[in-house]
Design an enzyme around this catalytic site. Structure first.
Site, PDB file in Angstrom:
ATOM      1  N   ARG A  17      -4.327  -3.674   6.091  1.00  0.00           N
ATOM      2  CA  ARG A  17      -3.885  -4.678   7.020  1.00  0.00           C
ATOM      3  C   ARG A  17      -2.669  -4.353   7.518  1.00  0.00           C
ATOM      4  NH1 ARG A  17      -2.231 -10.171   3.675  1.00  0.00           N
ATOM      5  NH2 ARG A  17      -1.678 -10.649   5.904  1.00  0.00           N
ATOM      6  N   HIS A  62       1.214   2.363   3.851  1.00  0.00           N
ATOM      7  CA  HIS A  62       0.368   1.998   2.642  1.00  0.00           C
ATOM      8  C   HIS A  62       0.266   3.415   1.945  1.00  0.00           C
ATOM      9  CE1 HIS A  62      -0.946  -1.986   3.735  1.00  0.00           C
ATOM     10  NE2 HIS A  62      -1.423  -1.611   4.904  1.00  0.00           N
ATOM     11  N   GLY A  63      -0.403   3.200   0.725  1.00  0.00           N
ATOM     12  CA  GLY A  63      -0.495   4.485  -0.016  1.00  0.00           C
ATOM     13  C   GLY A  63      -1.404   4.150  -1.439  1.00  0.00           C
ATOM     14  N   CYS A  68       2.475   1.813  -2.024  1.00  0.00           N
ATOM     15  CA  CYS A  68       1.659   1.589  -3.173  1.00  0.00           C
ATOM     16  C   CYS A  68       1.294   2.808  -3.765  1.00  0.00           C
ATOM     17  CB  CYS A  68       0.732   0.486  -2.851  1.00  0.00           C
ATOM     18  SG  CYS A  68       1.033  -1.104  -2.569  1.00  0.00           S
TER      19      CYS A  68
END
Length: 456
Positions: free
Chosen positions: A228, A287-288, A328
């Site tokens: 998202r 994001h990760g 993350c």
């Protein structure tokens, strides 16, 4: 949102709980409109008008007010399930602190609180204040407290003999920007200070102007449904670029890059001549998963591959290379093919290695990697203020630059670890992880930026 679900939630909330929710929402709904709210349905209408009626925000409200049953209702409703994105939604640290104090104050303490402020707030308003939240609302109207000034609140907690709550307020105060005698932000160290001569074996030399570039890769919008939008990322961009510009670095921001574009851009950056620069800063916000970051196309980039690009750059030998990764680090199951490929890559040795001479610096030296979180964990982000790690990192670097102590970056990152781990807005603990092979101390000070560096 699902109207029948909202109706069921409304039935389960009494007037006291609605008043608590209204207080928590007072940063997004103005006071006059809040006074018109009589039930949860009214609150939902106002939130919808403001664009805040979503399950992420409601979930944060119910977590704060300890209504796990309503939280479960939200999470079990498949039609309105939203990815939490590891962010604490929209509630401010200030508002959450006031709510925590409200929870912990007994009725007797509330009466003592009212007595202590009765010379500054009209008696009729205090008589109508049955809870600490009511008193706090009146104190805000009177200008006694605000998100930028909690001195009066700290004094009241001390005078009510509540040491734990006084410490809570003190902790919030300590995270506010430092203020000067006139109440403004303290800029005394923004001016160039006369520094003592530095031992070249002890400190990295920072004399070039500009010091180098600060490259920021910020991914906010992603294709597909798996990842998202990273709301709040623009604030991270702004905070990092403004801060490192004050440190003498030229900020270069790249937004919304695919996995291939991230690799391509950093490869191009690694080819440049850094001989007239003191250091390199690279910040990646996306994001990760564990050991990887995600491009806007949903594809993966191994972090180690990005770091390796800058280990073999002769003009960066002996110079600090700083990487800050806001992502993350959850575990990702690997297929057999992926594991095989990684094993093969790990055995590769560059054929053009320049380290045949033992007197050359190690290619692995002089690197600092600041990870927002340890492996298998999430990195939390506020959808308006930005990532918790980046917020604390920028604040602590600024505090250190304003301090006469000349703390080096490892000392600063230790403080960042402590403050993120104890951060008021994070329900589940987050622990950053600095990794380094620095060979000297790195002290960042504010300078007047002059000159430019090439952009990429």
């Amino acid at each position: 949102m699902n109207r029948p679900l909202l109706a069921r939630i409304d039935d389960d909330l009494d007037s006291r709980e609605v008043a608590e929710l209204c207080f928590l929402c007072s940063d997004v709904i103005n006071r006059k409109q809040l006074e018109e709210i009589k039930c949860a349905r009214d609150l939902f209408v106002k939130l919808e008008e403001k664009g805040f009626l979503n399950s992420t925000f409601l979930a944060e409200l119910f977590r704060t007010t300890r209504r796990a049953d309503l939280l479960n209702m939200l999470e079990s409703d498949s039609r309105e399930r939203e990815e939490t994105d590891a962010c604490p939604a929209y509630l401010s640290e200030y508002r959450l602190m006031l709510y925590k104090i409200h929870e912990d104050l007994t009725d007797d303490k509330v009466e003592t609180l009212k007595f202590l402020v009765n010379d500054q707030i009209a008696k009729r308003q205090l008589d109508k204040s049955s809870t600490a939240l009511n008193v706090f609302a009146e104190m805000e109207k009177a200008g006694l407290i605000s998100k930028d000034n909690v001195d009066k609140l700290h004094e009241l907690m001390i005078n009510t003999d509540n040491v734990p709550l006084a410490k809570t307020v003190k902790g919030y105060k300590d995270r506010l920007p430092p203020t000067g005698p006139g109440g403004g932000v303290n800029n005394h160290s923004a001016q160039q200070e006369t520094m003592p001569s530095e031992d070249i074996d002890e400190f990295y030399s920072l004399t070039q102007n500009p010091r180098g570039c600060c490259v920021i890769i910020s991914n906010e919008d992603f294709t597909g449904s798996k990842y998202r939008k990273r709301l709040g990322s623009k604030m991270d961009d702004e905070n990092l670029s403004n801060l490192f510009k004050r440190f003498g670095f030229v900020p270069i921001i790249h937004t919304n890059l695919t996995a291939d574009k991230i690799t391509e851009m950093l490869k191009e950056l690694s080819k440049r001549d850094f001989s007239k620069e003191d250091a390199l800063v690279v910040c990646v916000l996306s994001h990760g998963e564990r050991g990887i970051i995600i491009g806007t196309d949903g594809k993966e980039v191994k972090l180690d591959n990005l770091f390796d690009l800058f280990k073999n750059v002769p003009s960066l030998f002996g110079k600090p290379k700083l990487f800050f990764i806001q992502a993350c680090q959850d575990e990702v199951p690997l297929t057999a093919t992926q594991k095989t490929n990684q094993d093969e890559q790990s055995k590769e040795t560059p054929s053009d290695s320049v380290f045949s001479d033992a007197s050359c610096p190690s290619k692995d030296g002089d690197i600092l990697i600041g990870m927002a979180t340890v492996p298998y964990s999430k990195a939390y982000r506020h959808t308006e203020k930005g990532s918790i790690y980046i917020q604390v990192l920028c604040q602590e670097l600024e505090n250190a630059a304003n301090s006469p102590k000349r703390d080096d970056i490892l000392t600063v990152l230790t403080r960042v670890n402590r403050k993120v781990n104890n951060h008021f807005m994070i329900r589940n603990k987050q622990m950053p992880e600095p990794k380094y092979t620095l060979t000297k101390r790195l002290v960042l000070r504010f300078v007047e930026l002059s000159g430019t560096v090439p952009t990429y």
